[in-house]
Design a protein around this motif. Sequence first.
Motif, PDB file in Angstrom:
ATOM      1  N   ALA A 117      51.070  67.444   4.718  1.00 58.06           N
ATOM      2  CA  ALA A 117      52.007  67.035   5.771  1.00 58.06           C
ATOM      3  C   ALA A 117      51.366  67.109   7.151  1.00 58.06           C
ATOM      4  N   PHE A 118      50.670  68.204   7.437  1.00 61.16           N
ATOM      5  CA  PHE A 118      50.060  68.362   8.758  1.00 61.16           C
ATOM      6  C   PHE A 118      48.903  67.392   8.956  1.00 61.16           C
ATOM      7  N   ASP A 119      48.196  67.078   7.887  1.00 61.00           N
ATOM      8  CA  ASP A 119      47.094  66.108   7.983  1.00 61.00           C
ATOM      9  C   ASP A 119      47.626  64.741   8.407  1.00 61.00           C
ATOM     10  N   TYR A 120      48.696  64.275   7.748  1.00 65.10           N
ATOM     11  CA  TYR A 120      49.289  62.994   8.122  1.00 65.10           C
ATOM     12  C   TYR A 120      49.843  63.034   9.546  1.00 65.10           C
ATOM     13  N   LYS A 121      50.521  64.127   9.883  1.00 64.46           N
ATOM     14  CA  LYS A 121      51.188  64.232  11.180  1.00 64.46           C
ATOM     15  C   LYS A 121      50.196  64.114  12.332  1.00 64.46           C
ATOM     16  N   PHE A 122      49.064  64.776  12.216  1.00 66.91           N
ATOM     17  CA  PHE A 122      48.151  64.852  13.341  1.00 66.91           C
ATOM     18  C   PHE A 122      46.916  63.958  13.203  1.00 66.91           C
ATOM     19  N   SER A 123      46.756  63.297  12.055  1.00 66.40           N
ATOM     20  CA  SER A 123      45.578  62.445  11.872  1.00 66.40           C
ATOM     21  C   SER A 123      45.873  60.963  12.057  1.00 66.40           C
ATOM     22  N   VAL A 124      46.975  60.488  11.469  1.00 64.21           N
ATOM     23  CA  VAL A 124      47.151  59.026  11.416  1.00 64.21           C
ATOM     24  C   VAL A 124      48.543  58.522  11.768  1.00 64.21           C
ATOM     25  N   LEU A 125      49.516  59.406  11.881  1.00 67.85           N
ATOM     26  CA  LEU A 125      50.896  58.935  11.972  1.00 67.85           C
ATOM     27  C   LEU A 125      51.154  58.021  13.165  1.00 67.85           C
ATOM     28  N   LYS A 126      50.410  58.200  14.233  1.00 70.83           N
ATOM     29  CA  LYS A 126      50.621  57.380  15.433  1.00 70.83           C
ATOM     30  C   LYS A 126      49.825  56.078  15.403  1.00 70.83           C
ATOM     31  N   LEU A 127      49.008  55.903  14.379  1.00 71.29           N
ATOM     32  CA  LEU A 127      48.189  54.684  14.268  1.00 71.29           C
ATOM     33  C   LEU A 127      48.993  53.598  13.570  1.00 71.29           C
ATOM     34  N   ARG A 128      49.259  52.479  14.262  1.00 69.25           N
ATOM     35  CA  ARG A 128      50.117  51.445  13.695  1.00 69.25           C
ATOM     36  C   ARG A 128      49.448  50.058  13.648  1.00 69.25           C
ATOM     37  N   ASP A 129      48.263  49.913  14.231  1.00 64.81           N
ATOM     38  CA  ASP A 129      47.603  48.603  14.195  1.00 64.81           C
ATOM     39  C   ASP A 129      46.908  48.424  12.854  1.00 64.81           C
ATOM     40  N   ASP A 130      46.433  47.192  12.597  1.00 64.73           N
ATOM     41  CA  ASP A 130      45.779  46.916  11.308  1.00 64.73           C
ATOM     42  C   ASP A 130      44.290  46.649  11.467  1.00 64.73           C
ATOM     43  N   SER A 131      43.677  47.311  12.458  1.00 62.00           N
ATOM     44  CA  SER A 131      42.237  47.170  12.636  1.00 62.00           C
ATOM     45  C   SER A 131      41.501  47.866  11.504  1.00 62.00           C
TER      46      SER A 131
END
Length: 518
Positions: free
Chosen positions: A49-63
């Motif tokens: 849970a913490f890995d997703y929260k602080f690693s990628v959750l705010k990344l929304r582009d498809d680069s």
Amino acid sequence: MSISRFLKFSSLAGIGGYTGYVLHQNDWNPRHIGIVRFGFAAYAVGQIAFDYKFSVLKLRDDSEETLEKWSQCHQRAANRLLRLCSTNGGVFIKVGQHIAALDYLVPKEYVNTLKVLHSQAPRSKFSDIKKVIEKELGDKLDNIFDEFDEKAIASASLAQVYRAKLYNSNETVAVKVQHPKVFQHSLVDIATMEFLFNVIDRLFPEFSLMWLVNETKRNIPLELDFVNEAKNSEKIAILLKDLQWLKIPHIYWKYTTKRVLMMEFVEGTSITDKEFFLANRMNCQEIANRFENMYGRMIYTYGTVHCDPHPGNVLVKKTSNKDFYLYLLDHGLYTQLTDEFRQNYSAFWMAIFRGDLKQIQERAIRMGIEEKDAQLLSCMVTAKPWSAISRGLENRPKDQTIISEEKNELRKNASLYVHNISQILGKVDRQLLLIMKTNDLIRNISHVLGCDERRSLLNMNRYCIQTVYEQRLSQCQNNNIFKRFAIHLQTRYLYFKLSLYSFYLWIDSWFTTTRLSC
């Protein structure tokens, strides 16, 4: 010795004695202790849970960079989940297998990592298995069996299966025996999962995984009840009795309890062993057709569905006249669809087949999904990107390059929209969850057999049309002859279109075979 030192020594001795007692009760294995199992689970789930929260959750582009970061995070989470399942076993393995079966619904990293759990089930010692059998059947093993092979012929997350011969009888039987600790662990494990995912749900509402907990709570007790499994097998045998090529093993009720299941012993080849079928000149397309028709009846006609069709549960046995039987095993996990859901689901597929967005949205709403999520739901159900659905699955291309591009698009979307998918799974009609898992397993088996996807869609659509036709007739007043005739005429027209499409596929297949042989 002072009183304080005596009390300290007594406390330590008491703790040590209690620890020894607990270990003794759990076969001297710390992993069998509830608090230890809880600790493993809490640590793993917290890390994920913490890995997703602080690693990628705010990344929304498809680069490419974003997709790579999501992929790395998915892989770390999948590895942690695999370690947890392997460590705790039992219910955790069952949950891991369930996730691994959700191809295209969860990122490929989970599917590819967790699928090994299908072949890495724990094995219990025969001495422990023997105790379970004798306790459940109330007699010594030698008084029940003339022969009992001590080596299990199959091992799964909840049970092991043995080959035996009944006492003073020539009957060879298969004996399914529950792992000794699995029921005890299941109570703790389900409570652990519920607690942890409730905490995660409050801290990180983006990860709505309560649907997985609720399904586990509902299904595991049923799978642990072998009497229930035996009843399921007899029920489906009656419903599908007209399928002469389908065999369901006979149940020996005298020797069946909640923890021991005795049935007819059958032998066959796993339905995905394509090399064996080709070597024995067996028609893989016909094997796939029978398998799909069996499930078409269960899902669209009767609504009584065997929800665990992984390759080890469907065997193929060649007969002397070059024909073959299908054997359907492991009837622990079933779902019973309501008529309303079955009819909505059939109409949903018909709309997808035609690419009818309005009907897709209407039927999705009836299954508990908001209009804005209807497109994503259709992608989840079909394992196709919206670009393919919008033009209608009846117009499926044969070009493998296009199909490969569609798969890549779907994989990318599964990674980027994992939170959206999770939220839909939390809202959708409960009946659909097991059906989506079952559909994924069916698709995978048909794919391994080399079945033309377009023909599979055609076969399924026939069942959907029949279900919708029966629904419309039941809603029509008996004295309204003209309306009933109109419904019948419309249905005949749809069947006619499918027949033309089937003829087209036959011609296309003939030309392809001719070109390859030249």
